[in-house]
Design a protein around this motif. Sequence first.
Motif, mmCIF file in Angstrom:
data_model
loop_
_atom_site.group_PDB
_atom_site.id
_atom_site.type_symbol
_atom_site.label_atom_id
_atom_site.label_comp_id
_atom_site.label_asym_id
_atom_site.label_seq_id
_atom_site.Cartn_x
_atom_site.Cartn_y
_atom_site.Cartn_z
ATOM 1 N N LEU A 82 -14.817 -36.699 0.015
ATOM 2 C CA LEU A 82 -13.888 -37.131 1.240
ATOM 3 C C LEU A 82 -13.596 -38.651 1.125
ATOM 4 N N VAL A 83 -12.357 -39.068 0.902
ATOM 5 C CA VAL A 83 -12.041 -40.415 0.758
ATOM 6 C C VAL A 83 -11.346 -40.845 1.943
ATOM 7 N N GLY A 84 -10.889 -40.155 2.822
ATOM 8 C CA GLY A 84 -10.022 -40.640 4.179
ATOM 9 C C GLY A 84 -10.006 -39.721 5.133
ATOM 10 N N ALA A 85 -9.709 -40.194 6.422
ATOM 11 C CA ALA A 85 -9.673 -39.249 7.406
ATOM 12 C C ALA A 85 -8.561 -39.964 8.723
ATOM 13 N N ILE A 86 -7.978 -39.429 9.397
ATOM 14 C CA ILE A 86 -7.425 -39.878 10.481
ATOM 15 C C ILE A 86 -7.288 -38.793 11.792
ATOM 16 N N SER A 87 -7.655 -39.285 12.729
ATOM 17 C CA SER A 87 -7.819 -38.349 13.949
ATOM 18 C C SER A 87 -6.495 -38.399 14.857
ATOM 19 N N CYS A 88 -5.929 -37.625 15.646
ATOM 20 C CA CYS A 88 -5.163 -37.747 16.657
ATOM 21 C C CYS A 88 -5.822 -37.090 18.076
ATOM 22 N N GLU A 89 -5.662 -37.621 19.119
ATOM 23 C CA GLU A 89 -5.881 -37.211 20.234
ATOM 24 C C GLU A 89 -4.750 -37.317 21.163
ATOM 25 N N HIS A 90 -5.094 -36.533 22.417
ATOM 26 C CA HIS A 90 -4.119 -36.681 23.544
ATOM 27 C C HIS A 90 -4.870 -36.135 24.854
ATOM 28 N N GLU A 91 -4.205 -36.475 25.934
ATOM 29 C CA GLU A 91 -4.899 -36.267 27.245
ATOM 30 C C GLU A 91 -4.148 -35.065 27.896
ATOM 31 N N LYS A 95 1.085 -36.355 33.562
ATOM 32 C CA LYS A 95 2.195 -37.428 33.334
ATOM 33 C C LYS A 95 1.953 -38.121 31.949
ATOM 34 N N VAL A 96 0.858 -37.785 31.411
ATOM 35 C CA VAL A 96 0.798 -38.511 30.112
ATOM 36 C C VAL A 96 0.425 -37.527 28.891
ATOM 37 N N ARG A 97 0.731 -36.275 29.126
ATOM 38 C CA ARG A 97 0.346 -35.400 28.006
ATOM 39 C C ARG A 97 1.495 -35.282 27.036
ATOM 40 N N HIS A 98 2.578 -36.205 27.167
ATOM 41 C CA HIS A 98 3.611 -36.263 26.228
ATOM 42 C C HIS A 98 3.140 -37.347 24.937
ATOM 43 N N VAL A 99 2.086 -38.253 25.051
ATOM 44 C CA VAL A 99 1.642 -39.266 24.470
ATOM 45 C C VAL A 99 0.203 -38.767 23.650
ATOM 46 N N GLU A 131 4.662 -30.854 17.445
ATOM 47 C CA GLU A 131 3.972 -30.286 18.837
ATOM 48 C C GLU A 131 5.286 -30.610 19.910
ATOM 49 N N PRO A 132 5.830 -29.510 20.714
ATOM 50 C CA PRO A 132 6.973 -29.605 21.340
ATOM 51 C C PRO A 132 6.840 -30.787 22.506
ATOM 52 N N VAL A 133 5.630 -30.618 23.192
ATOM 53 C CA VAL A 133 5.204 -31.664 24.162
ATOM 54 C C VAL A 133 5.056 -32.979 23.953
ATOM 55 N N LEU A 134 4.869 -33.336 22.792
ATOM 56 C CA LEU A 134 4.572 -34.750 22.467
ATOM 57 C C LEU A 134 5.979 -35.610 22.053
ATOM 58 N N GLU A 135 6.061 -36.769 22.528
ATOM 59 C CA GLU A 135 7.071 -37.634 22.594
ATOM 60 C C GLU A 135 6.783 -38.819 22.079
ATOM 61 N N LEU A 136 5.579 -39.274 21.935
ATOM 62 C CA LEU A 136 5.321 -40.614 21.645
ATOM 63 C C LEU A 136 3.720 -40.574 21.059
ATOM 64 N N VAL A 137 3.705 -41.549 19.932
ATOM 65 C CA VAL A 137 2.381 -41.802 19.509
ATOM 66 C C VAL A 137 1.927 -43.195 19.531
ATOM 67 N N THR A 138 0.575 -43.689 19.746
ATOM 68 C CA THR A 138 0.164 -44.927 20.064
ATOM 69 C C THR A 138 -0.957 -45.114 19.068
ATOM 70 N N SER A 181 3.285 -48.373 18.878
ATOM 71 C CA SER A 181 3.771 -47.253 19.105
ATOM 72 C C SER A 181 4.888 -46.711 18.453
ATOM 73 N N ARG A 182 5.167 -45.312 18.381
ATOM 74 C CA ARG A 182 6.364 -44.649 17.679
ATOM 75 C C ARG A 182 6.739 -43.556 18.399
ATOM 76 N N ARG A 183 8.205 -43.384 18.483
ATOM 77 C CA ARG A 183 8.690 -42.328 19.125
ATOM 78 C C ARG A 183 8.833 -41.115 18.176
ATOM 79 N N LEU A 184 8.365 -40.122 18.586
ATOM 80 C CA LEU A 184 8.285 -38.737 17.928
ATOM 81 C C LEU A 184 9.489 -38.125 17.860
ATOM 82 N N ARG A 185 10.282 -38.328 19.100
ATOM 83 C CA ARG A 185 11.816 -37.495 19.029
ATOM 84 C C ARG A 185 12.427 -38.384 20.222
#
Length: 185
Positions: A82-91, A95-99, A131-138, A181-185
Motif C-alpha cells: 500500500l503506497v497511497g490512499a484517499i477518502s471521500c465523505e459526505h453528509e 441541504k448539504v448532501r450534494h457536497v 454519484e448523481p446527488v453530488l455536485e461539489l467536492v471540497t 472546491s471543485r464542481r462535479l457538474r
Amino acid sequence: MAEPSAPSIAPRIDCQIRLMREADLQDYKTLRDGMLAGHPEAFTSDARTELLRDAESYRGRLSGGDGGANLFTLTAWLDGQLVGAISCEHEARVKVRHVAHIVGMMVRDEVHGRGIGRQLLQRALMLLEGEPVLELVTLSVTASNHAAVRLYESCGFIRYGRLMGAIKMPDGRLVDKDLMSRRLR
C-alpha cells in the motif's frame, strides 16, 4: 557554494488503484501512522493519538462506512504494498448532501512525485462524478504544500479561502490551510 542541480523528473508509476477492503485495514493504519509521523503539518490528526488506535477503528473508512458518511476510500498498491490512499465523505443532511469532502490524501514518501496522488485523485473524482446527488467536492490542504496545491489546481480545484492558523503544532507553530472546491457538474 556549488549550484544545486536541477531536480530530476521521476517517471510516472502505474499502480493498482482499488477500493479499500476490510483485509486492508492494518496496511492502511501502517501507512497512515507513518504519514502522520513524517508529515505532522499535513494532517489535522496527530500521530501520538492515532498511534493508539487499532486497525479496526478505521472500518468506518470502508465504502459506506460510518453510517454511509464515508463514500469510499481508494488505495494505491505497488508490488503488493500500500503506497497511497484517499477518502471521500459526505453528509446525509438534506441541504448539504450534494457536497462531498476529500480527506486523508496520502502517498508514501518513496514514491512521492511519481503520479500516484494524481491517479488516486482522478479516480476519486471519476467515482464522485458518477454519484448523481453530488455536485461539489471540497478539501483542505496545508497552504505551504505547493506540490499538493498544484495537483489539486490541475484537477480543477479552486481556492475559495484560507484558514489562518488552522493547525497548532506541538511547538506552538501555526499552520494555514487552503480551502478548495471543485464542481462535479
